[in-house]
Each structure stands twice: as C-alpha cells, then as structure tokens.
Scaffold this active site. Structure first.
Site, PDB file in Angstrom:
ATOM      1  N   SER A   9       0.839  -1.204   0.000  1.00 37.67           N
ATOM      2  CA  SER A   9       0.000   0.000   0.000  1.00 37.67           C
ATOM      3  C   SER A   9       0.873   1.252   0.000  1.00 37.67           C
ATOM      4  CB  SER A   9      -0.956   0.005   1.187  1.00 37.67           C
ATOM      5  OG  SER A   9      -0.270  -0.138   2.412  1.00 37.67           O
ATOM      6  N   GLU A  10       2.031   1.205   0.687  1.00 39.18           N
ATOM      7  CA  GLU A  10       3.004   2.294   0.614  1.00 39.18           C
ATOM      8  C   GLU A  10       4.420   1.747   0.752  1.00 39.18           C
ATOM      9  OE1 GLU A  10      -0.685   4.385   2.154  1.00 39.18           O
ATOM     10  OE2 GLU A  10       0.577   2.952   3.225  1.00 39.18           O
ATOM     11  N   SER A  11       5.357   2.501   0.196  1.00 39.20           N
ATOM     12  CA  SER A  11       6.790   2.294   0.403  1.00 39.20           C
ATOM     13  C   SER A  11       7.394   3.656   0.736  1.00 39.20           C
ATOM     14  CB  SER A  11       7.464   1.728  -0.854  1.00 39.20           C
ATOM     15  OG  SER A  11       6.923   0.470  -1.205  1.00 39.20           O
TER      16      SER A  11
END
Length: 301
Positions: free
Chosen positions: A46-48
C-alpha cells in the site's frame, strides 16, 4: 550493476506476516522520483518509503511516501515503520538517532517517538502533522455503493464525510459487523466518486468502521491507488479519532481507542490512537503500534 538497500517490516502487529507490510529504502539519495515510483510499484505494498537527508539539519530525515501509483503527503504505517527501521539501525546519514525523531514530509513535520521493551525498539508513536479538516459531506448511497453495500447497511444518523489530518479519507460507520464483513470495493463506483470529489493529494478512499465496547473494527478500500484493501491505515485511524472526539458533546476528556483492522484479510492489525479535547478543541492525534522485521536485501538499478 548499481544497487540500493531495502528492508521490509510488518507494521501494527507483533506477528510476522500480520499487520501492514512496508518497504523502506533507508538511504534513497540519488534515486529520481520516477525510480522511487517504479520501486513502489514493484513492491506493490500500500506504501513504500524513501529516506533522504533532511533539508533542515535540526530534523532527522526527509521521508517520501509512495503508493503503487502516486506519491502521497502523509500516511501512518509508513511513518511508524520507517521510525522502527531507523531506530533499530541507530543512525541516519551518519548521525545517531535518539528516542525522538522528526520527519520532513509533504504534509509537514511528523514527530516520532520510539517504543522500546527491555531496551529493544519494538515500534513507534507518531503525531499527525495537521489538525482535523472536514472537506465534504458525502452522499451515503455513493459511499455504500463503493463498498458494495446499500445505504441501509450504514449506521443510522451517521453522515459520511471526507476528513483528514494529513491525507483524506471518507468515513462511514456501518450498522454491524455483518455489514462490515460483506463490504467489498467496487471500482466503478469508486471511479464515479473520484470524479464527483476530485482531489490533488490522493484518490477517493473509504474507511468503514463499527464501534464495539472495547475497540473499533475497521476496513479501508482504495482501489484507485491499487490498494483493493489495506490491512492497517494509521492516517485514517488518526482522522477518525479526531472526528469522533470532535463529535462527542463532552468538552474536556482524553480519547484513547484501539482500532483493529485487516481481520478479513487474515492480517490483523492493532492501531492505538490517542488525543484529548480541551474547551472543544481536539489536540493533535497520536498513533502508535508495534512492528516486526521481515525482509532485507538490495534492489538492482
């Protein structure tokens, strides 16, 4: 071939392969925005996050956050997980990190405090960078359609709103756990909602919740950001805490809740949100949780 180091951690959990996975590049110097976006898409989380030297040397680091499709101004689990990674390393860009850190982000300065047990870093607590903002009221039927539900599945008397403490989400309370369990993202409805309520900082995303006696159960859908469902959403949890505190008719009180998310995905996450309300004003929300390390390696460039 040139390469760059990465690590992954599971955030808002003490169980490996639970919570919300996060990829962290602890020294992203030299990477272009296009390379960061491509790496985030490759991970598919979903995020990095990509950690860079701070612009103000008084701060710890500049942190850029990418979904698989876009850069976003703020998010909860990326900050908690990045702090955990830097805290375990003990340094950032040749300088030791203390128990408190400050990250520079698009949404503003994010204050972070490490959590330790028996001397070891086990998680972190962050402070949301902005006060609560209510952007719009949203048609209940539209929100329900995004989650493959009907307006009757929403809690009576609850007005869905788009709200933010750094990143916007649409909040809707559902009638019961059965409705929460039936929910599923409908991309066509999300696309229509995004056209009706466009924003520059992110795509239309829906955070559903149901209040129980000792915690809040939640689910979050953001298919237009290539996140059909998110196991843990700290930024949404922070905004929900601020909104619930603001709606409470009491003028002065502490607010401390556990939000449980990701159960339907088999990745149970536990997000602690804390704030207070004094003379009708809600204090900045604190979001905390545990983390566990999972992977470490290099990315070929």
């Amino acid at each position: 071939m040139a390469s760059i180091e990465f690590v992954t951690v599971d955030v808002f959990t003490r169980q490996r392969f639970g919570g919300n996975p996060l990829a962290v590049v602890p020294d992203a110097g030299g990477l272009s925005t296009e390379e960061m976006q491509a790496i985030a898409a490759e991970f598919g989380y979903s995020e990095s996050t990509f950690v860079l030297p701070p612009e103000d040397p008084a701060n710890t680091a500049r942190v850029r956050i990418f979904t698989p499709t876009d850069e976003i101004p703020f998010a909860g689990h990326p900050n908690v997980g990045t702090a955990f990674v830097l805290g375990r390393r003990g340094e950032a860009f040749g300088r030791p990190v203390g128990e408190a850190m400050v990250f520079e982000e698009i949404a503003g300065r994010v204050e972070v405090a490490l959590a330790r047990e028996e001397g070891a870093v086990v998680g972190a607590e962050i402070v949301a960078p902005r006060p609560l903002a209510i952007h719009y009221e949203i048609d209940p039927a539209l929100v329900a359609a995004c989650a493959s539900l009907t307006a009757d599945d929403l809690a009576p008397g609850w007005q869905p709103v788009m709200a933010s403490v750094g990143l916007p989400f649409v909040f809707a309370e559902v009638r019961d756990l059965a409705a929460l369990g039936r929910a599923a993202p409908l991309r066509q409805a999300f696309a229509e909602a995004d056209r009706r309520h466009p924003r520059d900082d992110d795509h239309f995303a829906v955070f559903l919740f149901h209040r129980l006696d000792d915690h809040i159960r939640a689910r979050m859908f953001a298919p237009l950001s290539n996140t059909e469902e998110d196991p843990a959403t700290g930024s949404a949890s922070a905004a929900l805490a601020a909104h619930l505190a603001a709606l409470d008719p009491a003028s002065d009180f502490p607010f401390d809740r556990l939000i449980v998310q990701g159960v339907e995905m088999g990745r149970r996450s536990e997000i602690r949100v804390r704030t207070s309300k004094t003379a009708g004003t809600v204090a900045p929300v604190r979001v905390s949780g545990a983390c566990v390390p999972v992977l470490a390696g290099t990315i070929a460039l």
